[in-house]
Motif scaffolding. Structure first.
Motif, mmCIF file in Angstrom:
data_model
loop_
_atom_site.group_PDB
_atom_site.id
_atom_site.type_symbol
_atom_site.label_atom_id
_atom_site.label_comp_id
_atom_site.label_asym_id
_atom_site.label_seq_id
_atom_site.Cartn_x
_atom_site.Cartn_y
_atom_site.Cartn_z
ATOM 1 N N SER A 99 -2.851 -4.381 -2.760
ATOM 2 C CA SER A 99 -1.946 -5.503 -2.155
ATOM 3 C C SER A 99 -1.385 -5.610 -0.787
ATOM 4 N N ARG A 136 6.698 -4.942 3.661
ATOM 5 C CA ARG A 136 7.605 -3.714 3.745
ATOM 6 C C ARG A 136 6.943 -2.779 4.597
ATOM 7 N N TYR A 152 -1.615 0.017 0.766
ATOM 8 C CA TYR A 152 -1.316 -1.518 0.679
ATOM 9 C C TYR A 152 -1.858 -1.932 2.124
ATOM 10 N N GLU A 197 -1.494 -14.315 -6.152
ATOM 11 C CA GLU A 197 -0.075 -14.474 -6.558
ATOM 12 C C GLU A 197 0.479 -13.869 -5.469
ATOM 13 N N TYR A 206 5.308 -9.398 -1.589
ATOM 14 C CA TYR A 206 4.117 -8.750 -2.104
ATOM 15 C C TYR A 206 3.117 -9.712 -2.698
ATOM 16 N N GLY A 207 1.835 -9.436 -2.449
ATOM 17 C CA GLY A 207 0.941 -10.317 -2.961
ATOM 18 C C GLY A 207 -0.603 -9.815 -3.212
ATOM 19 N N GLU A 210 -1.529 -4.110 -10.055
ATOM 20 C CA GLU A 210 -0.240 -3.140 -10.488
ATOM 21 C C GLU A 210 0.663 -4.197 -9.627
ATOM 22 N N GLU A 217 4.711 -6.782 -10.021
ATOM 23 C CA GLU A 217 5.762 -7.177 -10.578
ATOM 24 C C GLU A 217 5.884 -8.497 -11.628
HETATM 25 P P1 5GP Z 1 6.785 -0.632 -3.876
HETATM 26 O O1 5GP Z 1 7.567 -1.100 -2.702
HETATM 27 O O2 5GP Z 1 7.522 0.210 -4.768
HETATM 28 O O3 5GP Z 1 5.662 -0.136 -3.528
HETATM 29 O O4 5GP Z 1 6.705 -1.755 -4.895
HETATM 30 C C1 5GP Z 1 7.653 -2.742 -5.314
HETATM 31 C C2 5GP Z 1 6.969 -3.566 -6.617
HETATM 32 O O5 5GP Z 1 6.116 -4.544 -6.067
HETATM 33 C C3 5GP Z 1 6.497 -2.799 -7.892
HETATM 34 O O6 5GP Z 1 7.128 -3.321 -8.934
HETATM 35 C C4 5GP Z 1 5.101 -3.424 -7.458
HETATM 36 O O7 5GP Z 1 4.300 -3.308 -8.790
HETATM 37 C C5 5GP Z 1 5.024 -4.738 -6.874
HETATM 38 N N1 5GP Z 1 4.169 -5.057 -6.376
HETATM 39 C C6 5GP Z 1 3.028 -4.331 -5.366
HETATM 40 N N2 5GP Z 1 2.238 -5.172 -5.032
HETATM 41 C C7 5GP Z 1 2.347 -6.455 -5.616
HETATM 42 C C8 5GP Z 1 1.604 -7.299 -5.394
HETATM 43 O O8 5GP Z 1 0.695 -7.757 -4.717
HETATM 44 N N3 5GP Z 1 2.135 -8.646 -6.009
HETATM 45 C C9 5GP Z 1 3.495 -8.635 -6.660
HETATM 46 N N4 5GP Z 1 3.660 -9.664 -7.388
HETATM 47 N N5 5GP Z 1 3.885 -7.457 -6.770
HETATM 48 C C10 5GP Z 1 3.568 -6.174 -6.215
#
Ligand code: 5GP
Length: 200
Positions: free
Chosen positions: A50, A54, A66, A85, A94-95, A114, A116
């Motif tokens: 993704s 952040r 990431y 998305e 996030y995407g 993976e 949200e």
């Molecule tokens: P973290 O910051 O803890 O790595 O991720 C926070 C949330 O962002 C998690 O619920 C994770 O599943 C979601 N997330 C990570 N990558 C993506 C993405 O590419 N798209 C979306 N929609 N959510 C994501």
């Protein structure tokens, strides 16, 4: 909708076709542990990397955990239609970059995202053949324990995550399958069966 327990096939997936599987579930449910096991047991599966705005956490590597980008770059990619998305989550974007996922599926590899809930809903619209899987905690209390027991986040962050978790769990009926993560190996086997479309 399918039932992970009975193993019924999602209507939209044809046998033999590489699948796109979206895995969602509240923070603290153990997504990383289960997906880590899926990686080990099925190296043929493509895991989307993704993009996020952040800051990297300690030990996270750009391009591996990431793609870390700034907001302007992220917004340019959205405008160019490069994101399958994307979502705002906890103050960041996030995407999923579209092309690598399409390339993996075209090459015959099952692919896993993976992401949200908001993102899962967008994938459902963009790719109706995708299957959506939600990972669930054995109980609400277990989830609260896991989130508070981490000890790494301040209480305000934990509270916000629990609120988001409630919203995510309320969307369970939108998913094709649910897997209760009471045991990482058992949950991994169930998920692998869905991702690969066959028994392990
Ligand atoms: P973290 O910051 O803890 O790595 O991720 C926070 C949330 O962002 C998690 O619920 C994770 O599943 C979601 N997330 C990570 N990558 C993506 C993405 O590419 N798209 C979306 N929609 N959510 C994501």
């Amino acid at each position: 909708m399918i039932d992970a327990k009975t193993g019924a096939e999602p209507r939209t997936v044809r046998q033999g076709e590489p699948r796109l599987t979206v895995v969602s579930g509240p923070s603290g449910v153990g997504k990383s542990s289960v997906l880590g096991e899926v990686r080990k047991r099925a190296p043929e599966v493509y895991f989307s990397v993704s993009m996020t705005t952040r800051e990297p956490r300690l030990g996270e590597i750009d391009g591996v955990h990431y793609h870390f980008v700034d907001t302007a770059d992220f917004e340019r990619l959205i405008a160019a239609g490069e994101m399958l998305e994307y979502a705002h989550y906890a103050g960041n974007l996030y995407g999923t970059p579209r092309k690598p996922v399409e390339a993996a599926l075209a090459a015959g590899r099952p692919a896993v995202l993976e992401i949200e809930l908001q993102g899962a809903r967008q994938v459902r619209r963009a790719m109706p053949q995708a299957q959506l899987v939600m990972l669930l905690p054995p109980s609400w209390d277990v989830l609260v324990d896991r989130l508070t027991g981490r000890g790494t986040e301040d209480p305000e962050v934990v509270r916000a995550r629990l609120t988001t978790a409630r919203e995510e769990l309320a969307a369970e009926a939108e998913f094709d399958a649910t897997i209760v993560n009471a045991d990482v190996q058992a949950a991994t086997s169930e998920l692998l069966r869905l991702v690969l479309g066959r028994e392990q």
